[in-house]
Design a protein around this motif. Sequence first.
Motif, PDB file in Angstrom:
ATOM      1  N   LEU A 234      -6.961 -20.399  -5.624  1.00  0.00           N
ATOM      2  CA  LEU A 234      -5.760 -19.695  -5.198  1.00  0.00           C
ATOM      3  C   LEU A 234      -6.020 -19.000  -3.874  1.00  0.00           C
ATOM      4  O   LEU A 234      -7.111 -18.505  -3.624  1.00  0.00           O
ATOM      5  CB  LEU A 234      -5.336 -18.663  -6.249  1.00  0.00           C
ATOM      6  CG  LEU A 234      -4.972 -19.223  -7.632  1.00  0.00           C
ATOM      7  CD1 LEU A 234      -4.669 -18.080  -8.590  1.00  0.00           C
ATOM      8  CD2 LEU A 234      -3.791 -20.173  -7.542  1.00  0.00           C
ATOM      9  N   ALA A 235      -5.016 -18.959  -3.028  1.00  0.00           N
ATOM     10  CA  ALA A 235      -5.135 -18.279  -1.751  1.00  0.00           C
ATOM     11  C   ALA A 235      -5.111 -16.771  -1.978  1.00  0.00           C
ATOM     12  O   ALA A 235      -4.344 -16.257  -2.796  1.00  0.00           O
ATOM     13  CB  ALA A 235      -4.001 -18.695  -0.820  1.00  0.00           C
ATOM     14  N   ALA A 236      -5.961 -16.066  -1.249  1.00  0.00           N
ATOM     15  CA  ALA A 236      -6.069 -14.612  -1.412  1.00  0.00           C
ATOM     16  C   ALA A 236      -4.729 -13.947  -1.114  1.00  0.00           C
ATOM     17  O   ALA A 236      -4.166 -14.106  -0.033  1.00  0.00           O
ATOM     18  CB  ALA A 236      -7.144 -14.062  -0.490  1.00  0.00           C
ATOM     19  N   GLY A 237      -4.225 -13.195  -2.097  1.00  0.00           N
ATOM     20  CA  GLY A 237      -3.010 -12.427  -1.895  1.00  0.00           C
ATOM     21  C   GLY A 237      -1.734 -13.234  -1.786  1.00  0.00           C
ATOM     22  O   GLY A 237      -0.688 -12.671  -1.445  1.00  0.00           O
ATOM     23  N   ARG A 238      -1.776 -14.534  -2.104  1.00  0.00           N
ATOM     24  CA  ARG A 238      -0.590 -15.373  -1.979  1.00  0.00           C
ATOM     25  C   ARG A 238       0.029 -15.602  -3.355  1.00  0.00           C
ATOM     26  O   ARG A 238      -0.606 -16.173  -4.234  1.00  0.00           O
ATOM     27  CB  ARG A 238      -0.933 -16.706  -1.324  1.00  0.00           C
ATOM     28  CG  ARG A 238      -1.610 -16.557   0.035  1.00  0.00           C
ATOM     29  CD  ARG A 238      -0.699 -15.837   1.029  1.00  0.00           C
ATOM     30  NE  ARG A 238      -1.406 -15.470   2.245  1.00  0.00           N
ATOM     31  CZ  ARG A 238      -1.462 -16.229   3.326  1.00  0.00           C
ATOM     32  NH1 ARG A 238      -0.872 -17.382   3.335  1.00  0.00           N
ATOM     33  NH2 ARG A 238      -2.104 -15.805   4.394  1.00  0.00           N
ATOM     34  N   PRO A 290      -5.389 -11.397  -6.338  1.00  0.00           N
ATOM     35  CA  PRO A 290      -5.788 -10.259  -5.503  1.00  0.00           C
ATOM     36  C   PRO A 290      -5.994 -10.695  -4.060  1.00  0.00           C
ATOM     37  O   PRO A 290      -6.147 -11.877  -3.761  1.00  0.00           O
ATOM     38  CB  PRO A 290      -7.110  -9.803  -6.138  1.00  0.00           C
ATOM     39  CG  PRO A 290      -7.631 -11.022  -6.835  1.00  0.00           C
ATOM     40  CD  PRO A 290      -6.426 -11.781  -7.304  1.00  0.00           C
ATOM     41  N   ALA A 291      -6.005  -9.738  -3.166  1.00  0.00           N
ATOM     42  CA  ALA A 291      -6.127 -10.022  -1.728  1.00  0.00           C
ATOM     43  C   ALA A 291      -7.579 -10.209  -1.320  1.00  0.00           C
ATOM     44  O   ALA A 291      -8.022  -9.689  -0.293  1.00  0.00           O
ATOM     45  CB  ALA A 291      -5.482  -8.905  -0.923  1.00  0.00           C
ATOM     46  N   VAL A 292      -8.347 -10.914  -2.122  1.00  0.00           N
ATOM     47  CA  VAL A 292      -9.729 -11.266  -1.794  1.00  0.00           C
ATOM     48  C   VAL A 292      -9.918 -12.733  -2.121  1.00  0.00           C
ATOM     49  O   VAL A 292      -9.287 -13.277  -3.033  1.00  0.00           O
ATOM     50  CB  VAL A 292     -10.750 -10.408  -2.578  1.00  0.00           C
ATOM     51  CG1 VAL A 292     -10.658  -8.950  -2.163  1.00  0.00           C
ATOM     52  CG2 VAL A 292     -10.552 -10.552  -4.080  1.00  0.00           C
ATOM     53  N   HIS A 293     -10.796 -13.390  -1.383  1.00  0.00           N
ATOM     54  CA  HIS A 293     -11.082 -14.790  -1.657  1.00  0.00           C
ATOM     55  C   HIS A 293     -11.849 -14.921  -2.971  1.00  0.00           C
ATOM     56  O   HIS A 293     -12.598 -14.030  -3.353  1.00  0.00           O
ATOM     57  CB  HIS A 293     -11.915 -15.399  -0.531  1.00  0.00           C
ATOM     58  CG  HIS A 293     -11.222 -15.396   0.798  1.00  0.00           C
ATOM     59  ND1 HIS A 293     -10.020 -16.005   0.995  1.00  0.00           N
ATOM     60  CD2 HIS A 293     -11.561 -14.842   1.989  1.00  0.00           C
ATOM     61  CE1 HIS A 293      -9.645 -15.844   2.250  1.00  0.00           C
ATOM     62  NE2 HIS A 293     -10.560 -15.140   2.871  1.00  0.00           N
ATOM     63  N   MET A 564      -6.641 -27.432   3.568  1.00  0.00           N
ATOM     64  CA  MET A 564      -7.357 -26.403   2.834  1.00  0.00           C
ATOM     65  C   MET A 564      -7.339 -25.082   3.594  1.00  0.00           C
ATOM     66  O   MET A 564      -7.122 -24.013   3.009  1.00  0.00           O
ATOM     67  CB  MET A 564      -8.803 -26.836   2.583  1.00  0.00           C
ATOM     68  CG  MET A 564      -9.601 -25.855   1.733  1.00  0.00           C
ATOM     69  SD  MET A 564     -11.306 -26.390   1.493  1.00  0.00           S
ATOM     70  CE  MET A 564     -11.980 -26.083   3.122  1.00  0.00           C
ATOM     71  N   LEU A 565      -7.556 -25.130   4.907  1.00  0.00           N
ATOM     72  CA  LEU A 565      -7.510 -23.895   5.692  1.00  0.00           C
ATOM     73  C   LEU A 565      -6.126 -23.266   5.626  1.00  0.00           C
ATOM     74  O   LEU A 565      -5.994 -22.040   5.512  1.00  0.00           O
ATOM     75  CB  LEU A 565      -7.883 -24.183   7.145  1.00  0.00           C
ATOM     76  CG  LEU A 565      -9.322 -24.613   7.434  1.00  0.00           C
ATOM     77  CD1 LEU A 565      -9.534 -24.749   8.932  1.00  0.00           C
ATOM     78  CD2 LEU A 565     -10.330 -23.643   6.836  1.00  0.00           C
ATOM     79  N   ARG A 566      -5.092 -24.090   5.703  1.00  0.00           N
ATOM     80  CA  ARG A 566      -3.729 -23.551   5.623  1.00  0.00           C
ATOM     81  C   ARG A 566      -3.483 -22.909   4.273  1.00  0.00           C
ATOM     82  O   ARG A 566      -2.938 -21.807   4.178  1.00  0.00           O
ATOM     83  CB  ARG A 566      -2.724 -24.681   5.864  1.00  0.00           C
ATOM     84  CG  ARG A 566      -2.594 -25.085   7.332  1.00  0.00           C
ATOM     85  CD  ARG A 566      -1.709 -26.306   7.469  1.00  0.00           C
ATOM     86  NE  ARG A 566      -1.383 -26.561   8.869  1.00  0.00           N
ATOM     87  CZ  ARG A 566      -1.065 -27.745   9.354  1.00  0.00           C
ATOM     88  NH1 ARG A 566      -1.044 -28.796   8.557  1.00  0.00           N
ATOM     89  NH2 ARG A 566      -0.763 -27.892  10.632  1.00  0.00           N
ATOM     90  N   PHE A 567      -3.868 -23.605   3.228  1.00  0.00           N
ATOM     91  CA  PHE A 567      -3.633 -23.100   1.889  1.00  0.00           C
ATOM     92  C   PHE A 567      -4.346 -21.775   1.647  1.00  0.00           C
ATOM     93  O   PHE A 567      -3.810 -20.862   1.014  1.00  0.00           O
ATOM     94  CB  PHE A 567      -4.086 -24.143   0.877  1.00  0.00           C
ATOM     95  CG  PHE A 567      -4.114 -23.633  -0.541  1.00  0.00           C
ATOM     96  CD1 PHE A 567      -2.945 -23.278  -1.177  1.00  0.00           C
ATOM     97  CD2 PHE A 567      -5.307 -23.498  -1.220  1.00  0.00           C
ATOM     98  CE1 PHE A 567      -2.959 -22.798  -2.469  1.00  0.00           C
ATOM     99  CE2 PHE A 567      -5.326 -23.018  -2.512  1.00  0.00           C
ATOM    100  CZ  PHE A 567      -4.161 -22.672  -3.141  1.00  0.00           C
ATOM    101  N   LEU A 568      -5.555 -21.643   2.144  1.00  0.00           N
ATOM    102  CA  LEU A 568      -6.324 -20.416   1.951  1.00  0.00           C
ATOM    103  C   LEU A 568      -5.892 -19.296   2.883  1.00  0.00           C
ATOM    104  O   LEU A 568      -6.450 -18.203   2.842  1.00  0.00           O
ATOM    105  CB  LEU A 568      -7.820 -20.704   2.144  1.00  0.00           C
ATOM    106  CG  LEU A 568      -8.469 -21.603   1.094  1.00  0.00           C
ATOM    107  CD1 LEU A 568      -9.904 -21.905   1.457  1.00  0.00           C
ATOM    108  CD2 LEU A 568      -8.394 -20.981  -0.291  1.00  0.00           C
ATOM    109  N   GLY A 569      -4.913 -19.566   3.731  1.00  0.00           N
ATOM    110  CA  GLY A 569      -4.427 -18.535   4.632  1.00  0.00           C
ATOM    111  C   GLY A 569      -5.328 -18.280   5.816  1.00  0.00           C
ATOM    112  O   GLY A 569      -5.247 -17.230   6.445  1.00  0.00           O
ATOM    113  N   LEU A 570      -6.196 -19.248   6.156  1.00  0.00           N
ATOM    114  CA  LEU A 570      -7.151 -19.072   7.251  1.00  0.00           C
ATOM    115  C   LEU A 570      -6.724 -19.796   8.523  1.00  0.00           C
ATOM    116  O   LEU A 570      -7.272 -19.528   9.592  1.00  0.00           O
ATOM    117  CB  LEU A 570      -8.536 -19.597   6.833  1.00  0.00           C
ATOM    118  CG  LEU A 570      -9.199 -18.880   5.657  1.00  0.00           C
ATOM    119  CD1 LEU A 570     -10.456 -19.633   5.229  1.00  0.00           C
ATOM    120  CD2 LEU A 570      -9.525 -17.442   6.008  1.00  0.00           C
TER     121      LEU A 570
END
Length: 773
Positions: A234-238, A290-293, A564-570
């Motif tokens: 899951l993406a952090a905080g998403r 949560p807003a953590v990876h 993957m980078l997009r999904f993880l919010g990076l």
Amino acid sequence: MTPLRSSPADLRRLLVLAALPLALAACGGQERSTSELLDPRFDPQLLALDAAGPACRFDGTGSILRVDGWARTETAGDPVFPFAWAVDGRAVLELPSPATDAPVDFWADVMPLALGNGTDQAPQSPQEISVWVAGEELGSAVLEEGWNEVRIPLPAEALDADPVAVELRFAWAVRPQDVGLGPDNRRLSASFRHLAFVPRWVESPADFRARLGESFLGDRYLEIPAGAGVEIPLAAGRPAALSLGEVRVDGRCTGCRLQLALVGNGDDPKDLWSGTAEDAGGLELQIEPPAVHGSRLRWAWAQGRGDGGTAGDGALRLDLGDDFLSIEAPPSEGGADPNPQGGGRPPHVFVYLIDTLRADAFEPWGGEGTPAVADLARDSVTYVDAWTSSSWTLPATASVLTGVYPDRHGVMTGEIRLSDKAPPSLATLLTDRGYRTLGLSQSVVASGRFGIDTGFSEFLLQDQLNGEMLRSQRLRRLLLTRLLGADAEQPIFGYLHSVDPHDPYVPTPPFDPGDGNLPAEKYRALTFQLEGLGEDPRELRHLKRLYAGEASYTDLELGRFIAMLRFLGLYDDSIVIVLSDHGEEFREHGGYGHGRTLYEEQLRVPLMIKYPDSQWGGTRIERAVSTLDIVPTILRLTQTAPRVALDGLSLLPPDLESGAPRILYSEVSPKPSEHLAAVDYRALRLDQLKCIQSLGEVDQQGDPVAEWQVFDLAEDPGEQNPLSADDPRTERCLRLFDRWNVQREEIASKAPEMLPATDQEALDQLRALGYIQ
């Protein structure tokens, strides 16, 4: 697997690569949707399909990662079973903590090295395997000759960590060549084709796994056997929205329940929902990670009993429609500052290097069948004319990571490794800047065995270079596990060195062009070189088609990495650099492969940079640039000071708006190999004027070679007609070369002390590839 998709209201544009296993959401132009799509139904590499029993099948699937002490994946037999050797008597695995409270067993399908004719150097005792965690031996087993199904009980609390490192130790390791088993010089212990950590009650560990399937009507489904489970990152905080359609049980599972939990974020698992399959049909659930990876959504299908078993053998079956699972991924706030002079958090940096990819294999440079990189170009600056500093991996990669030419970092041949006295690497500088620096490589040439790991806080090698099928998907799994465990506030530098297009060219469907007119094993660059193949146009055409298929597969994997980078919010907050270390020749100048000429097919490489927030997206830079320019560009964007003068320059578009064309330089001087002669070439280029100097008297075939060749690339881009000696352009190029050599002599005199490469197995691999003798 469960699809993670954008909500219809937010999804502007859906990129579907037809039969390719990738679906990726994006919107046209310079805008970006507020949601992003990641579809694990088509990309199980992003998931753990065996959460209750982590497994590895050596084909890239499963949640266990091979970290250290493993040889490349190999294949043999019919049907083909991928397998890999544990080397040097020790091999390390990394796995998530099994999603079960039941006692766990280590299970493996393993074969010890056969000892041939029993020479004096052969061990006198049977091979033995033992399992260790945190320095403690948990159990062992003796291996019989041939394939063994080994099962070792482990204490219930042994795998509590998440992830957990498991070490396999062996009684001995020997070189096959020392015991009459051929020329193999590796120190081998045993080969594996499947291993797993399963609940003790499981009778058939090889079958204990969740499965992705497809019905004869083409509908995809996920099947979870009783007692097993899956995990989705899951993406952090998403926020996530679960919406289940039809759910049913195939078989009998009395009292089994579907359990959903949020796990892996450093806290105890958080139960989200539990119920029967009947209750799960039509379920709608909101999830707030949560807003953590590090968070994962864990699905478990089990009936707990006192002995840790399950009642029945029914499998939960989920039909994977479009409304299975939606993950909202709105743009993050307060991210990286795209202004290099700003005061915000420095951006994340990802360098995705594709070994042996010539520029014209990708669409922005004239190739076909690479839609993912064409899509990325809309967000990126494309450098149309990029040169590498050498035509083989070791010196070229060292230059990419140091920003200096080979005469300064001192690494030119496979017998020398990068010294810590060389100009500091990008990883060293960014580590000191506060970055978490991760290096992931599939090439033994680009690894710690030759000093390429210098400065990285963590560097992992999953060697595939001499394998039969080179696949970069494992790199993404390694990176994902690191990103999920990362501090959300710490900037990340990730270097990924993939080897998909490297010889041998064995593309998978749908990229495989079919059979050629030669036996399949003949379609190798070195084979074409040594046997004089390619005179028949059909032979050369098929070799190129195989390479093009590899380029299309490379594009697929790159697209998955970007997804993957997009999904993880990076993605938005990151610098993403895509490039190659060198190209590949297909008889343009009489040879095949790379590393022994300096013509454009080997020096011109793709280079694309996605800047934070896609600044300057869609721009094409025509000016000639160098792969040396990556380090100064990243240092400028991350506000990091270099410690020495660099040979590269910033590639930011504003920095390229003025200034005269610059001189670019490249060199290659490999030792002789078993089949090819030593060469020693230098090349200099100013705009479209290029000259190549040979310091040796012969080319790679041992034929006489001219000392000087000068080309006007504007008139002769294929470098087929050298300019005459009395042409004014020739005279100008030679004068430039003389001045360049004078300037570089003083620099070369201050080059770092050369350190010999002492890893014998790595040197043997270079010999097998034809790089050294």
